[in-house]
Design a protein around this motif. Structure first.
Motif, PDB file in Angstrom:
ATOM      1  N   SER A 119       0.762  -1.171   0.073  1.00  0.00           N
ATOM      2  CA  SER A 119       0.096  -0.108  -0.150  1.00  0.00           C
ATOM      3  C   SER A 119       0.905   1.154   0.074  1.00  0.00           C
ATOM      4  O   SER A 119       0.435   2.419  -0.242  1.00  0.00           O
ATOM      5  N   ASN A 120       1.897   1.198   0.381  1.00  0.00           N
ATOM      6  CA  ASN A 120       3.015   2.338   0.310  1.00  0.00           C
ATOM      7  C   ASN A 120       3.148   2.808  -0.992  1.00  0.00           C
ATOM      8  O   ASN A 120       3.569   4.027  -1.385  1.00  0.00           O
ATOM      9  N   PHE A 121       3.014   2.038  -2.114  1.00  0.00           N
ATOM     10  CA  PHE A 121       3.548   2.239  -3.314  1.00  0.00           C
ATOM     11  C   PHE A 121       2.148   2.501  -4.271  1.00  0.00           C
ATOM     12  O   PHE A 121       2.151   2.442  -5.480  1.00  0.00           O
ATOM     13  N   SER A 122       0.884   2.868  -3.668  1.00  0.00           N
ATOM     14  CA  SER A 122      -0.094   2.767  -4.427  1.00  0.00           C
ATOM     15  C   SER A 122      -0.825   4.075  -3.915  1.00  0.00           C
ATOM     16  O   SER A 122      -1.058   4.300  -2.927  1.00  0.00           O
ATOM     17  N   SER A 123      -1.223   4.867  -4.841  1.00  0.00           N
ATOM     18  CA  SER A 123      -2.021   5.941  -4.548  1.00  0.00           C
ATOM     19  C   SER A 123      -3.559   5.748  -4.526  1.00  0.00           C
ATOM     20  O   SER A 123      -4.106   6.736  -3.935  1.00  0.00           O
ATOM     21  N   ASN A 124      -3.849   4.504  -4.743  1.00  0.00           N
ATOM     22  CA  ASN A 124      -5.208   4.204  -4.791  1.00  0.00           C
ATOM     23  C   ASN A 124      -5.566   3.597  -3.358  1.00  0.00           C
ATOM     24  O   ASN A 124      -6.857   3.676  -3.066  1.00  0.00           O
ATOM     25  N   PHE A 125      -4.728   3.069  -2.742  1.00  0.00           N
ATOM     26  CA  PHE A 125      -5.126   2.517  -1.437  1.00  0.00           C
ATOM     27  C   PHE A 125      -3.901   2.812  -0.470  1.00  0.00           C
ATOM     28  O   PHE A 125      -3.051   2.439  -0.879  1.00  0.00           O
ATOM     29  N   HIS A 126      -4.434   3.130   0.698  1.00  0.00           N
ATOM     30  CA  HIS A 126      -3.415   3.085   1.908  1.00  0.00           C
ATOM     31  C   HIS A 126      -4.154   3.301   3.305  1.00  0.00           C
ATOM     32  O   HIS A 126      -5.405   3.620   3.205  1.00  0.00           O
ATOM     33  N   GLY A 127      -3.607   3.182   4.469  1.00  0.00           N
ATOM     34  CA  GLY A 127      -4.042   3.112   5.459  1.00  0.00           C
ATOM     35  C   GLY A 127      -4.342   1.673   6.110  1.00  0.00           C
ATOM     36  O   GLY A 127      -3.724   0.672   5.758  1.00  0.00           O
ATOM     37  N   ILE A 142      -8.795   0.456   3.405  1.00  0.00           N
ATOM     38  CA  ILE A 142      -8.547  -0.109   2.062  1.00  0.00           C
ATOM     39  C   ILE A 142      -9.675  -0.832   1.677  1.00  0.00           C
ATOM     40  O   ILE A 142      -9.938  -0.844   0.350  1.00  0.00           O
ATOM     41  N   ALA A 143     -10.230  -1.790   2.284  1.00  0.00           N
ATOM     42  CA  ALA A 143     -11.413  -2.579   2.114  1.00  0.00           C
ATOM     43  C   ALA A 143     -12.587  -1.757   1.580  1.00  0.00           C
ATOM     44  O   ALA A 143     -13.310  -1.886   0.544  1.00  0.00           O
ATOM     45  N   GLU A 144     -12.593  -0.664   2.349  1.00  0.00           N
ATOM     46  CA  GLU A 144     -13.746   0.371   2.162  1.00  0.00           C
ATOM     47  C   GLU A 144     -13.553   0.932   0.753  1.00  0.00           C
ATOM     48  O   GLU A 144     -14.383   1.095  -0.124  1.00  0.00           O
ATOM     49  N   LYS A 145     -12.387   1.442   0.721  1.00  0.00           N
ATOM     50  CA  LYS A 145     -12.174   2.064  -0.702  1.00  0.00           C
ATOM     51  C   LYS A 145     -12.362   1.217  -1.887  1.00  0.00           C
ATOM     52  O   LYS A 145     -12.801   1.624  -3.103  1.00  0.00           O
TER      53      LYS A 145
END
Length: 136
Positions: A65-73, A78-81
């Motif tokens: 997730s550190n390398f994605s602008s689409n999901f983090h946290g 992440i599941a919600e997103k």
């Protein structure tokens, strides 16, 4: 009993099996100490060598997730997103495991370049250090 089952199963040392995790440094640390029946190595290099030997293919989605602008946290964020429904309560092993694998299936199936995705294999979020292993 669990240690003997784990060691005798095909869950360890198996390059074809993917361990899919979320922020799993402590989990792997516990399993390694159980398998080795001694304290964990103090040296990062030795720890990573033992980790990669016993668990030769794993993905830590928190690191990814550190390398994605689409999901983090958090796992829930992440599941919600990604619009992945949770069955059960947050922070319960079965429920978290199901969410984690569903996130993995979604993002790994969506990544067009599998070679790019492979660079995230065998790296823990809280230990961003790996030893090159091209045998996989």
């Amino acid at each position: 009993i669990f240690k003997n089952f784990l060691i005798s199963s095909s869950l360890l040392y198996n390059k074809k099996l993917k361990w899919v995790t979320f922020h799993s440094g402590y989990d792997f640390g516990y399993l390694l100490s159980l398998i080795m029946n001694k304290e964990l190595p103090l040296c990062k290099t030795e720890f990573v060598e033992k980790l990669n030997y016993n668990f030769p293919c794993f993905f830590d989605l928190k690191h990814l997730s550190n390398f994605s602008s689409n999901f983090h946290g958090s796992l829930d964020k992440i599941a919600e997103k990604l619009k992945i429904d949770r069955i059960g309560k947050s922070h319960q092993a079965g429920s978290d495991s199901l969410v984690t694998v569903n996130i993995y299936k979604l993002i790994s199936g969506d990544i067009k370049h599998k070679i790019y995705f492979k660079k995230f294999r065998c790296i823990l979020y809280d230990l961003p250090f790996t030893i090159s292993n091209d045998d996989f």
